[in-house]
Design an enzyme around this catalytic site. Structure first.
Site, PDB file in Angstrom:
ATOM      1  N   GLU A 233      45.450 -55.422 -31.039  1.00  0.00           N
ATOM      2  CA  GLU A 233      45.471 -53.786 -31.503  1.00  0.00           C
ATOM      3  C   GLU A 233      46.761 -54.004 -32.549  1.00  0.00           C
ATOM      4  O   GLU A 233      47.590 -54.440 -32.415  1.00  0.00           O
ATOM      5  CB  GLU A 233      45.695 -52.976 -30.508  1.00  0.00           C
ATOM      6  CG  GLU A 233      45.695 -51.527 -31.110  1.00  0.00           C
ATOM      7  CD  GLU A 233      46.226 -50.389 -29.830  1.00  0.00           C
ATOM      8  OE1 GLU A 233      45.953 -49.308 -30.030  1.00  0.00           O
ATOM      9  OE2 GLU A 233      47.159 -50.653 -29.099  1.00  0.00           O
TER      10      GLU A 233
ATOM     11  N   LYS B 296      38.327 -46.354 -30.095  1.00  0.00           N
ATOM     12  CA  LYS B 296      39.247 -46.171 -29.076  1.00  0.00           C
ATOM     13  C   LYS B 296      38.826 -44.496 -28.212  1.00  0.00           C
ATOM     14  O   LYS B 296      39.053 -43.627 -28.943  1.00  0.00           O
ATOM     15  CB  LYS B 296      40.825 -46.213 -29.133  1.00  0.00           C
ATOM     16  CG  LYS B 296      41.628 -46.409 -28.029  1.00  0.00           C
ATOM     17  CD  LYS B 296      42.856 -46.518 -28.674  1.00  0.00           C
ATOM     18  CE  LYS B 296      43.981 -46.949 -27.472  1.00  0.00           C
ATOM     19  NZ  LYS B 296      45.306 -47.171 -27.878  1.00  0.00           N
TER      20      LYS B 296
ATOM     21  N   CYS C  33      43.683 -50.929 -25.617  1.00  0.00           N
ATOM     22  CA  CYS C  33      45.139 -50.782 -24.976  1.00  0.00           C
ATOM     23  C   CYS C  33      45.002 -49.694 -23.913  1.00  0.00           C
ATOM     24  O   CYS C  33      44.681 -50.252 -22.819  1.00  0.00           O
ATOM     25  CB  CYS C  33      45.822 -50.481 -26.163  1.00  0.00           C
ATOM     26  SG  CYS C  33      47.605 -50.533 -25.953  1.00  0.00           S
TER      27      CYS C  33
END
Length: 345
Positions: A59, A134, A166
């Site tokens: 990321e 995300k 993440c």
């Protein structure tokens, strides 16, 4: 599952993960220059790892974190766009699949709404075959607009792949969603910084075990003037054991061969730790012994999840009753987040 060689085989997918140094960029031109560096790294890696079928970059590796809001909007990309075109050309040249970060991808209402935090999976012909946004941005710091679904794509040699980003990976629900959709490899690209190194290493291993799946983690390394990123990119077997893990070094690489037949055999034949099967066949041994059928219980026993699906607002109120009812915290304010109750827009 094999580690230590540079090869792959008809049954194994060679996967590499990279501790890419967190870039600090400010302009579109700088971003495109960095894309070319990533592309060059991919092509070079293939010459050193001839078995590499898939490479994963972290990321923020493409654009870095734009701490200036105007720079964030000015450098927000489209998908497909100039950035992905560079990556696609590299994948075609090397004959390799790749996972790349786009932070951010322009919102449909750009620039009136913040960008998405996006990953793309590009195949060895240069085609974008999965675009994931995300779902759970790292609040309160990240201001990305949230996505709303996960995907599964048939990757190299037929291995089924899902992408997450993440902070997504701190929520067991997203791993389960990917696995229950058929994902055999869940790729977690992250730009994770200290202090939570130990927790993130643990989470990836635990989720591989809990979901009978491979996990590939690519994390940033280095210092960007604000945060220190801990690296530890890793490849984890579906039994939760680490196949290979980098340290904190910038541009560190790890590589392993993920057997397709092994994970499918385990999911079909394992018993006591076949978590996916057992979740929807609860207590089958006892139910069979009772003469109540031989497939166990399929109904969901978890009241919170039932409530979330049927009445999300009531589920939110229940969570607020045990946490707080404002997004901001008065004793540690972040930006303009409200620390008093406000009405929904």
């Amino acid at each position: 599952m094999r580690h230590g060689d540079i090869s792959s085989s008809p049954d194994t997918v060679g996967v590499a993960v990279v501790n890419y140094k967190m870039p600090r960029l400010h302009t579109k031109a700088e971003v495109l220059d960095n894309c070319r560096r990533i592309a060059d790294m991919l092509v070079g890696m293939k010459s050193g790892l001839p078995g590499m079928d898939l490479v994963v970059f972290p990321e923020y590796s493409t654009q870095g974190i734009m701490y200036d809001e105007q720079e964030m909007y000015d450098t927000a990309a489209t998908v497909p766009g100039e950035e992905t075109a560079i990556f696609s050309a590299a994948c075609r040249e090397a004959g390799v699949w790749g996972v790349f970060s786009i932070t951010g991808e322009q919102h449909e209402d750009h620039p009136r709404k913040p960008p998405y935090n996006t990953l793309v999976l590009i195949d060895d012909h240069g085609e974008i075959v999965q675009k994931y946004r995300k779902i759970l941005p790292w609040c309160p710091i990240e201001g990305w607009y949230p996505g709303d679904t996960t995907y599964v794509t048939e990757g190299p040699k037929g291995l089924k792949i899902s992408l997450i980003v993440c902070d997504d990976g701190n929520y067991p629900e997203i791993w389960r969603d990917c696995a229950m959709k058929g994902a055999e490899l869940i790729v977690r690209c992250q730009g994770y910084m200290y202090p939570s190194k130990d927790q993130q290493v643990l989470m990836a291993k635990a989720m591989a075990w809990a979901n009978n799946c491979y996990v590939a983690v690519a994390n940033a390394a280095g210092f960007d003037g604000v945060y220190s990123y801990f690296g530890h990119s890793a490849l984890i077997g579906f039994d939760g054991r680490t196949l290979g893990e980098t340290g904190e070094e910038e541009y560190g690489i790890q590589y392993a061969q993920l057997s397709i037949s092994a994970i499918r055999d385990a999911r079909a034949h394992d018993q006591s730790q076949n978590h996916l099967f057992k979740l929807l066949h609860r207590g089958y041994s006892g139910v069979h012994a009772a003469g109540d059928g031989d497939r166990g219980v399929a109904d969901c026993p978890f009241e919170f999840y039932k409530l979330w699906v049927t009445d999300a607002q009531q589920a939110r109120e229940r969570v607020e009753a045990i946490t707080r009812d404002t997004v901001g915290v008065a004793d540690c304010r972040v930006g303009s987040l409200p620390v008093e109750q406000t009405l929904e827009a």
